[in-house]
Scaffold this active site. Structure first.
Site, PDB file in Angstrom:
ATOM      1  N   CYS A 200      42.135  53.116  15.253  1.00 25.58           N
ATOM      2  CA  CYS A 200      40.704  53.255  15.528  1.00 25.58           C
ATOM      3  C   CYS A 200      40.399  54.398  16.491  1.00 25.58           C
ATOM      4  O   CYS A 200      39.234  54.771  16.664  1.00 25.58           O
ATOM      5  CB  CYS A 200      40.150  51.955  16.089  1.00 25.58           C
ATOM      6  SG  CYS A 200      40.238  50.572  14.928  1.00 25.58           S
ATOM      7  N   HIS A 208      32.246  51.292   8.840  1.00 27.55           N
ATOM      8  CA  HIS A 208      32.145  49.876   8.478  1.00 27.55           C
ATOM      9  C   HIS A 208      30.792  49.605   7.839  1.00 27.55           C
ATOM     10  O   HIS A 208      29.797  50.283   8.129  1.00 27.55           O
ATOM     11  CB  HIS A 208      32.262  48.966   9.710  1.00 27.55           C
ATOM     12  CG  HIS A 208      33.577  49.028  10.406  1.00 27.55           C
ATOM     13  ND1 HIS A 208      34.711  48.422   9.930  1.00 27.55           N
ATOM     14  CD2 HIS A 208      33.943  49.638  11.575  1.00 27.55           C
ATOM     15  CE1 HIS A 208      35.712  48.631  10.754  1.00 27.55           C
ATOM     16  NE2 HIS A 208      35.281  49.374  11.769  1.00 27.55           N
ATOM     17  N   HIS A 247      23.867  54.577   8.843  1.00 30.17           N
ATOM     18  CA  HIS A 247      24.379  55.885   8.424  1.00 30.17           C
ATOM     19  C   HIS A 247      24.443  56.874   9.589  1.00 30.17           C
ATOM     20  O   HIS A 247      24.009  58.029   9.485  1.00 30.17           O
ATOM     21  CB  HIS A 247      23.550  56.453   7.264  1.00 30.17           C
ATOM     22  CG  HIS A 247      23.861  55.786   5.961  1.00 30.17           C
ATOM     23  ND1 HIS A 247      23.400  54.533   5.645  1.00 30.17           N
ATOM     24  CD2 HIS A 247      24.614  56.200   4.911  1.00 30.17           C
ATOM     25  CE1 HIS A 247      23.838  54.199   4.438  1.00 30.17           C
ATOM     26  NE2 HIS A 247      24.592  55.184   3.970  1.00 30.17           N
ATOM     27  N   GLU A 293      31.901  42.933  11.607  1.00 25.60           N
ATOM     28  CA  GLU A 293      32.331  44.324  11.434  1.00 25.60           C
ATOM     29  C   GLU A 293      33.156  44.503  10.172  1.00 25.60           C
ATOM     30  O   GLU A 293      33.087  45.529   9.494  1.00 25.60           O
ATOM     31  CB  GLU A 293      33.147  44.760  12.659  1.00 25.60           C
ATOM     32  CG  GLU A 293      33.536  46.217  12.652  1.00 25.60           C
ATOM     33  CD  GLU A 293      34.290  46.606  13.911  1.00 25.60           C
ATOM     34  OE1 GLU A 293      33.667  47.175  14.829  1.00 25.60           O
ATOM     35  OE2 GLU A 293      35.506  46.318  13.979  1.00 25.60           O
TER      36      GLU A 293
END
Length: 308
Positions: A200, A208, A247, A293
């Site tokens: 990550c 996600h 987005h 998530e």
């Protein structure tokens, strides 16, 4: 004492404790649930309001002759096990729910079913919202079953909870947004961040599809049947969360995360902070934020003492 010895001792003690219990778990406490489904329509229209005000308050739900839903009811019951190892006979539970709820409501217009919804005839009646419908169901089942809670899904993105506390109810809406993030603390090196966050922490981030549940608590209005203006709540979540987050690359596009690592926990906390006061302004209290998530990872934030 080694791990194996501890395990054996725990097993022996567990068997001894179990042996002292009544057969079939008699007397032990348990919560059970029963699911029931029905399909019904409803119409949001108050006779004391003119057409323009009904449309302003209730939007498309004010359009005659109404609209329908496939409702899913979850009944939570609490008690102790009997000699047969059951809290209740599930056949009797099924028949009680069928007689009191699904048979009277299934394939009906809710406005024309129970007196609680007869707003044209009774000043003390309210619109058949999810919250008020759940309240009415509680009144019919509570004398027959040891209720702990009720949950009613109007649709997968909207449901209510009722715990039997007078006119208090909980309303949950579910929505989603897609965003990218990178988990890294700016004061650390890339190597140090990778030791903490693994993949990550890679420099270009990853994305996600986040699923967000917002639960509010409030008093059911005696006439509208709502704990708050549902359209207003949905608009708040859209304006304060979905629109600014969807987005985006959270680390760069959302100012809060320029200096705060956008873990699921921090995103959920930030959403809670953004929504708390605006939800209070529309007459409800923010109760819970649930942020999914990924299928394996979620964060839950309670803005007040956890109840649902």
């Amino acid at each position: 004492m080694g791990f194996r010895a501890l395990t054996v001792a725990a097993q022996v003690n567990g068997h001894a404790a179990t042996a002292d219990l009544a057969p079939h778990g008699q007397g032990r406490a348990c919560v059970i649930t029963r699911r029931a489904c029905f399909s019904a329509s409803h119409h949001y229209w108050l006779p004391e309001l003119d057409a323009a005000e009904n449309k302003r308050r209730f939007g498309p739900c004010s359009q005659a002759p109404g609209h329908g839903h496939n409702y899913e009811l979850i009944v939570f019951m609490e008690g102790v096990l009997d000699a047969d190892g059951m809290v209740l006979n599930l056949s009797e539970v099924k028949h009680a729910i069928r007689a009191e709820v699904t048979d009277p409501l299934d394939f009906h217009c809710l406005n024309n079913t129970w007196p609680e919804f007869a707003v044209e005839q009774r000043a003390e009646a309210a619109l058949p919202t999810t919250e008020w419908l759940l309240h009415a169901i509680w009144q019919r089942l509570q004398p027959l079953l040891p209720l702990k809670a009720l949950r009613l899904y109007e649709q997968p993105t909207l449901w209510a909870d009722y715990l039997g506390n007078a006119m208090e109810a909980f309303l949950t809406i579910r929505t989603h947004f897609s965003a990218a993030h990178r988990l890294a603390r700016p004061e650390l090196s890339q190597q140090e961040n990778e030791q903490i966050y693994g993949k990550c922490a890679r420099p270009h981030g990853h994305g996600h599809n986040y699923f967000l549940e917002v639960t509010v608590r409030g008093q059911i209005d005696a006439r509208t049947g709502m704990v708050c203006d549902l359209a207003a709540l949905q608009q708040l979540v859209q304006d304060l969360v979905v629109e600014p987050f969807d987005h985006t690359f959270l680390n760069k596009d959302v100012p809060f995360f320029l200096d705060c690592v956008p873990t699921a926990e921090n995103i959920a906390l930030h959403i809670s902070d953004r929504l708390n006061q605006p939800i209070a302004a529309i007459g409800a209290a923010l109760h819970r934020i649930h942020l999914q998530e990924s299928p394996n990872n979620a964060a839950v934030i309670y803005a007040e003492a956890a109840l649902v």
